[in-house]
Motif scaffolding. Structure first.
Motif, PDB file in Angstrom:
ATOM      1  N   ARG A 148       0.828  -1.208   0.000  1.00 19.88           N
ATOM      2  CA  ARG A 148       0.000   0.000   0.000  1.00 19.88           C
ATOM      3  C   ARG A 148       0.868   1.265   0.000  1.00 19.88           C
ATOM      4  N   PRO A 149       0.343   2.362  -0.587  1.00 23.70           N
ATOM      5  CA  PRO A 149       1.165   3.564  -0.796  1.00 23.70           C
ATOM      6  C   PRO A 149       1.827   4.133   0.444  1.00 23.70           C
ATOM      7  N   ALA A 150       1.124   4.170   1.585  1.00 25.70           N
ATOM      8  CA  ALA A 150       1.732   4.772   2.777  1.00 25.70           C
ATOM      9  C   ALA A 150       2.990   4.025   3.190  1.00 25.70           C
ATOM     10  N   LEU A 151       2.894   2.712   3.286  1.00 26.97           N
ATOM     11  CA  LEU A 151       4.059   1.928   3.693  1.00 26.97           C
ATOM     12  C   LEU A 151       5.131   1.936   2.613  1.00 26.97           C
ATOM     13  N   ALA A 152       4.739   1.850   1.343  1.00 28.05           N
ATOM     14  CA  ALA A 152       5.727   1.883   0.260  1.00 28.05           C
ATOM     15  C   ALA A 152       6.511   3.194   0.279  1.00 28.05           C
ATOM     16  N   SER A 153       5.849   4.309   0.624  1.00 26.95           N
ATOM     17  CA  SER A 153       6.540   5.601   0.711  1.00 26.95           C
ATOM     18  C   SER A 153       7.581   5.587   1.827  1.00 26.95           C
ATOM     19  N   LEU A 154       7.230   5.003   2.967  1.00 28.15           N
ATOM     20  CA  LEU A 154       8.187   4.918   4.070  1.00 28.15           C
ATOM     21  C   LEU A 154       9.316   3.953   3.736  1.00 28.15           C
ATOM     22  N   GLN A 155       8.993   2.858   3.028  1.00 29.36           N
ATOM     23  CA  GLN A 155      10.045   1.947   2.569  1.00 29.36           C
ATOM     24  C   GLN A 155      11.011   2.681   1.640  1.00 29.36           C
ATOM     25  N   GLU A 156      10.468   3.536   0.782  1.00 28.64           N
ATOM     26  CA  GLU A 156      11.298   4.312  -0.134  1.00 28.64           C
ATOM     27  C   GLU A 156      12.262   5.202   0.642  1.00 28.64           C
ATOM     28  N   ALA A 157      11.774   5.804   1.716  1.00 28.69           N
ATOM     29  CA  ALA A 157      12.634   6.643   2.551  1.00 28.69           C
ATOM     30  C   ALA A 157      13.748   5.825   3.186  1.00 28.69           C
ATOM     31  N   VAL A 158      13.421   4.629   3.627  1.00 23.67           N
ATOM     32  CA  VAL A 158      14.385   3.774   4.310  1.00 23.67           C
ATOM     33  C   VAL A 158      15.523   3.362   3.375  1.00 23.67           C
ATOM     34  N   VAL A 175      -3.319  12.506  -3.687  1.00 23.31           N
ATOM     35  CA  VAL A 175      -4.381  11.824  -4.444  1.00 23.31           C
ATOM     36  C   VAL A 175      -5.300  11.009  -3.539  1.00 23.31           C
ATOM     37  N   GLY A 176      -5.094  11.107  -2.232  1.00 23.08           N
ATOM     38  CA  GLY A 176      -5.968  10.400  -1.302  1.00 23.08           C
ATOM     39  C   GLY A 176      -5.675   8.925  -1.155  1.00 23.08           C
ATOM     40  N   ALA A 177      -4.465   8.499  -1.551  1.00 23.42           N
ATOM     41  CA  ALA A 177      -4.095   7.084  -1.432  1.00 23.42           C
ATOM     42  C   ALA A 177      -3.527   6.758  -0.055  1.00 23.42           C
ATOM     43  N   ALA A 178      -3.317   7.772   0.771  1.00 23.02           N
ATOM     44  CA  ALA A 178      -2.809   7.585   2.131  1.00 23.02           C
ATOM     45  C   ALA A 178      -3.268   8.769   2.959  1.00 23.02           C
ATOM     46  N   THR A 179      -3.118   8.651   4.266  1.00 26.53           N
ATOM     47  CA  THR A 179      -3.439   9.744   5.175  1.00 26.53           C
ATOM     48  C   THR A 179      -2.248   9.994   6.091  1.00 26.53           C
ATOM     49  N   PRO A 180      -2.153  11.202   6.651  1.00 23.89           N
ATOM     50  CA  PRO A 180      -1.061  11.469   7.594  1.00 23.89           C
ATOM     51  C   PRO A 180      -1.081  10.515   8.783  1.00 23.89           C
ATOM     52  N   LEU A 205       6.923  15.169   7.963  1.00 27.56           N
ATOM     53  CA  LEU A 205       6.984  16.268   6.998  1.00 27.56           C
ATOM     54  C   LEU A 205       5.947  16.170   5.877  1.00 27.56           C
ATOM     55  N   ALA A 206       5.450  14.989   5.604  1.00 30.15           N
ATOM     56  CA  ALA A 206       4.556  14.811   4.450  1.00 30.15           C
ATOM     57  C   ALA A 206       3.340  15.721   4.569  1.00 30.15           C
ATOM     58  N   ASP A 207       2.992  16.333   3.428  1.00 34.80           N
ATOM     59  CA  ASP A 207       1.919  17.321   3.400  1.00 34.80           C
ATOM     60  C   ASP A 207       1.224  17.225   2.048  1.00 34.80           C
ATOM     61  N   GLY A 208      -0.011  16.818   2.034  1.00 37.75           N
ATOM     62  CA  GLY A 208      -0.719  16.618   0.777  1.00 37.75           C
ATOM     63  C   GLY A 208      -1.030  17.890   0.025  1.00 37.75           C
ATOM     64  N   SER A 209      -0.732  19.058   0.603  1.00 34.63           N
ATOM     65  CA  SER A 209      -1.030  20.306  -0.104  1.00 34.63           C
ATOM     66  C   SER A 209      -0.004  20.620  -1.183  1.00 34.63           C
TER      67      SER A 209
END
Length: 319
Positions: A148-158, A175-180, A205-209
């Motif tokens: 899922r996008p939220a975890l994949a984004s954190l994996q990318e950071a790692v 795009v609404g695929a994850a939430t803070p 730091l993530a900010d959907g704006s």
């Protein structure tokens, strides 16, 4: 030359499997290893792994991020253990992100996957299988299991650093695929232990704006420069009319920062509209710093531009 060299069976299979072929696909269609080698030599096919091939013409015409998507989809088609059952593999990190049409930054020639629930990782032949993720963090994307996008984004950071993770996380939020809240809730997962501080920083730091990868990278640079900003600030004139919406405003100042990803303006009307907009902002007492892709690679230059704008702003009357 390429058209004449293409074996009709290969051409038909490329229509059926536009994202890539495996040697198993080709063998089932009666294409021998000898023919496969000749198609590679003729420039019809490009071998990405021993058993994975793509249309060379499509590959060469694709930008880097699309090449990673093609590579990920092609390799996914070759994995017999791909799935959502314990021990199987789901596309993850940058590979999972691009398959879900989310932004990434940088290049990577490896396809990334993660075990589902249990199992050991390994790395060989352009495929990096990582530590297990919870089964509930795996979803289906056009028949392919992906993290899922939220975890994949954190994996990318790692794996690739917080800047890359922030680009992905901002895209997912936008795009609404994850939430803070989802991002923050995942930081302590064991699969992120390789560099948990990077994952935590992205969640903070993530900010959907922010509206583009360029704006996310700008936000990251401003974080490194320790410059606090507000995002997507609306500027109004004396009569109450909206004059502009700025990417960033340095907190407590009249200095606006704009990220401009366009290399050049081909449309004169667009160029003139931008000039009129900036002139109007300056009339209202604002200083505008415009940043480009090249600027983001030179933090010292960006700091100098901002300092100069702050100095000019201090000489103006408040808007």
């Amino acid at each position: 030359m390429r058209g004449d060299a293409m074996d009709p069976r290969v051409g038909r299979l490329l229509e059926v499997h536009p994202h890539g072929l495996t040697t198993a696909h080709l063998h089932r269609a009666g294409v021998s290893d000898t023919v496969i080698r000749s198609q590679v030599a003729a420039g019809v096919l490009l071998r990405l792994r021993r058993e994975v091939l793509v249309d060379r013409r499509v590959w060469e015409a694709s930008p880097p991020w699309e090449r990673h998507r093609l590579r990920a989809l092609a390799v996914a088609g070759s994995l017999t253990s791909l799935g959502t059952e314990p021990g199987q593999v789901a596309l993850s990190h940058r590979s999972g992100l691009v398959v879900q049409d989310l932004d990434v930054h940088g290049s990577d020639d490896e396809v990334h996957g993660s075990r589902v629930g249990c199992g050991r990782g390994h790395r060989s032949g352009g495929l990096w299988v990582h530590a297990p993720v919870p089964p509930g963090q795996v979803t289906d994307q056009d028949g392919i299991p992906v993290v899922r996008p939220a975890l994949a984004s954190l994996q990318e950071a790692v794996v690739h650093g917080a800047e890359c993770g922030l680009v992905a996380a901002d895209s997912a939020l936008r795009v609404g695929a994850a939430t803070p809240e989802e991002l923050r809730s995942l930081v302590d997962l064991s699969c992120l232990r390789r560099d948990r501080p990077a994952a935590r920083l992205v969640a903070d730091l993530a900010d959907g704006s922010r509206e583009s990868a360029g704006e996310s990278r700008t936000a990251w640079l401003l974080h490194l420069l320790d410059i606090e900003v507000e995002c997507q600030v609306e500027i109004y004139g004396p009569a109450g009319w909206l004059v502009a919406r700025s990417d960033f405003r340095i907190k407590g100042t009249n200095v606006l920062l704009e990220f401009d990803g366009r290399v050049k303006y081909d449309d004169r009307d667009v160029l003139m509209a931008e000039k009129v907009r900036e002139d109007r902002l300056r009339e209202l007492g604002y200083e505008v710093v415009r940043l480009t892709w090249a600027d983001l690679a030179t933090p010292g230059l960006v700091r100098a531009k901002i300092r100069q704008a702050l100095a000019r702003a201090s000489l103006r009357r408040p808007a």
